[in-house]
Design an enzyme around this catalytic site. Structure first.
Site, PDB file in Angstrom:
ATOM      1  N   LYS A   1       0.815  -1.228   0.000  1.00  0.00           N
ATOM      2  CA  LYS A   1       0.000   0.000   0.000  1.00  0.00           C
ATOM      3  C   LYS A   1       0.842   1.268   0.000  1.00  0.00           C
ATOM      4  O   LYS A   1       0.425   2.292  -0.501  1.00  0.00           O
ATOM      5  CB  LYS A   1      -0.942   0.000   1.206  1.00  0.00           C
ATOM      6  CG  LYS A   1      -0.214   0.166   2.522  1.00  0.00           C
ATOM      7  CD  LYS A   1      -1.136   0.045   3.724  1.00  0.00           C
ATOM      8  CE  LYS A   1      -0.378   0.431   4.982  1.00  0.00           C
ATOM      9  NZ  LYS A   1      -0.787  -0.291   6.170  1.00  0.00           N
TER      10      LYS A   1
ATOM     11  N   ARG B   1      -6.020   0.340  17.718  1.00  0.00           N
ATOM     12  CA  ARG B   1      -6.595   0.510  16.381  1.00  0.00           C
ATOM     13  C   ARG B   1      -7.511  -0.692  16.180  1.00  0.00           C
ATOM     14  O   ARG B   1      -8.502  -0.811  16.886  1.00  0.00           O
ATOM     15  CB  ARG B   1      -5.515   0.643  15.302  1.00  0.00           C
ATOM     16  CG  ARG B   1      -6.091   1.236  14.005  1.00  0.00           C
ATOM     17  CD  ARG B   1      -5.064   1.450  12.902  1.00  0.00           C
ATOM     18  NE  ARG B   1      -4.598   0.197  12.317  1.00  0.00           N
ATOM     19  CZ  ARG B   1      -3.709   0.112  11.324  1.00  0.00           C
ATOM     20  NH1 ARG B   1      -3.177   1.210  10.818  1.00  0.00           N
ATOM     21  NH2 ARG B   1      -3.335  -1.054  10.842  1.00  0.00           N
TER      22      ARG B   1
HETATM   23  C1  LIG Z   1       0.238  -0.851   6.773  1.00  0.00           C
HETATM   24  C2  LIG Z   1       0.118  -2.073   7.555  1.00  0.00           C
HETATM   25  C3  LIG Z   1       1.235  -2.900   7.744  1.00  0.00           C
HETATM   26  C4  LIG Z   1       2.612  -2.541   7.240  1.00  0.00           C
HETATM   27  O1  LIG Z   1       3.159  -1.476   7.944  1.00  0.00           O
HETATM   28  P1  LIG Z   1       4.689  -1.059   7.782  1.00  0.00           P
HETATM   29  O2  LIG Z   1       4.943  -0.192   8.956  1.00  0.00           O
HETATM   30  O3  LIG Z   1       4.797  -0.322   6.496  1.00  0.00           O
HETATM   31  O4  LIG Z   1       5.518  -2.269   7.797  1.00  0.00           O
HETATM   32  C5  LIG Z   1       1.048  -4.071   8.450  1.00  0.00           C
HETATM   33  N1  LIG Z   1      -0.153  -4.431   8.939  1.00  0.00           N
HETATM   34  C6  LIG Z   1      -1.253  -3.661   8.786  1.00  0.00           C
HETATM   35  C7  LIG Z   1      -2.536  -4.116   9.371  1.00  0.00           C
HETATM   36  C8  LIG Z   1      -1.151  -2.465   8.093  1.00  0.00           C
HETATM   37  O5  LIG Z   1      -2.237  -1.701   7.936  1.00  0.00           O
END
Ligand SMILES: *Cc1c(COP(=O)(O)O)cnc(C)c1O
Length: 373
Positions: free
Chosen positions: A44, A139
């Site tokens: 993403k 969250r």
């Molecule tokens: C965005 C996201 C990640 C990845 O996060 P990073 O800090 O870029 O490694 C992992 N798990 C969830 C649920 C996320 O939303």
């Protein structure tokens, strides 16, 4: 490996070094693998640019993961065959696409799980779920242990097409909570309670995102954690070094480079003249008076990169002073190497800037050093 020439190239542009992305991913995949952990590569942060996703696949990520179903659909159509993981709790309105395009998803709501079951029945499919436990970051996920264990048992015993694949958690996103042996240890012991109730082992214990790599690097990750969902830590690898103090020298920081062109160079006072009120974005910044200094104006702005403090100038002596929607102002007084009108300046970046730049359709993405398989 021929480097593209930039004649006729539009600026600003985002230059992406595919070989360096590959090496970053490979290095983290190998480290995690040595501790029995697979990486779900999170796409993403760069809007799932397929050429970059290819490096994730080649370097050994076990899943391609995104919080946006449209990105997974795009990648499926592009031809990626590896399993997809949906990492935002699914909306009711995307259940149909979820079942069609993702093999695994993170979940926390019984009603949603029931809908996934229904959709699976009508598509004649199965779907794997990882139930999310909230360990305090507040969250997503179920906060109360009993409710969590009950939901796991419910899925196991009542939903025929929805497979209880494992459990997981997310840390350091809203509540800024650090992953630790203590909180991830709790995730593992709750996994064991669930296993004793359902009389089988869970396949996956997903211990978080980039911030959880700290425990891997320190060799302190609880043994049962066997999956992490990583974006930033394999793309830019800035956070662990800048915010956590880890030595990440072996990782490339110049995987993604913003290149912008100078449209004005002037000597100007550093303190605005007149009555200071609010800037273009309605905020009231403070200014330091450092006398008259040489500065350059670049044709790139907040609309492209979000906030200028998420950019890191590459040229020595360049200091970011401020920005508006379409301009970036840098101080070049201390540059040893002369800077001229029309020059291109390079910027490395933090994750938020990458998110904006990669998603901006008017910014060309230029690939260099396509990795050989
Ligand atoms: C965005 C996201 C990640 C990845 O996060 P990073 O800090 O870029 O490694 C992992 N798990 C969830 C649920 C996320 O939303």
């Amino acid at each position: 490996m021929k480097q593209k020439t930039y004649s006729n190239t539009k600026y600003p542009m985002l230059e992406i070094n595919l070989e360096k992305v590959y090496e970053n991913v490979k290095s983290m995949v190998d480290l995690c693998k040595s501790q029995g952990i697979g990486i779900a590569g999170v796409v993403k942060g760069f809007n799932a640019i397929p050429e970059v996703v290819e490096q994730f696949a080649n370097a050994g990520c076990t899943y391609i993961a995104s919080s946006r179903i449209d990105q997974l659909i795009k990648l499926k159509k592009y031809g990626f065959a590896m399993p997809f993981m949906m990492i935002r709790i699914p909306m009711f309105s995307e259940i149909k696409e979820l079942v069609e395009f993702a093999q695994v998803s993170l979940n926390s709501e019984l009603e949603t799980l029931n809908m996934i079951q229904k959709e699976c029945e009508s598509q004649g499919k199965k779907h794997k779920v990882i139930l999310m436990l909230d360990l305090g970051d507040l969250r997503e996920g179920i906060f109360y242990e009993d409710e969590f264990i009950n939901l796991a048992e419910y899925v196991e015993n009542n939903l025929k097409n929805v497979e209880l694949y494992g459990i997981g958690t997310n840390l350091g996103c809203y509540g800024s909570i650090m992953p630790s042996q203590h909180n991830l240890g709790r995730l593992c012991s709750i996994a064991e309670i669930i296993e004793s109730r359902i009389n089988r082992r869970l396949d996956v214990i997903s211990g978080g995102a980039t911030s959880s790599l700290t425990l891997v690097i320190d060799g302190k990750m609880p043994e049962r954690v066997n999956n992490l969902r990583i974006g930033e830590g394999i793309l830019l690898a800035e956070d662990l070094e800048q915010f956590w103090g880890y030595n990440m020298k072996h990782m490339h920081k110049d995987t993604f480079v913003l290149k912008a062109q100078i449209v004005e160079i002037k000597n100007k006072p550093t303190y605005p003249v007149g009555e200071v009120f609010i800037d273009a974005f309605g905020t009231k910044p403070t200014y330091e008076d450092n006398g008259v200094r040489k500065r350059a104006l670049l044709a790139v702005g907040k609309q492209d990169f979000g906030l200028h403090d998420k950019l890191i100038p590459r040229k020595q002596g360049v200091k970011i002073v401020g920005s508006s929607s379409d301009h970036l102002i840098v101080d070049i007084e201390d540059c040893v190497i002369d800077t001229k009108l029309g020059d291109i300046l390079d910027f490395l970046m933090y994750y938020p800037a990458l998110m904006y730049l990669s998603g901006n359709l008017s910014i060309p993405k230029v690939f260099i050093n396509q990795a050989s398989k």
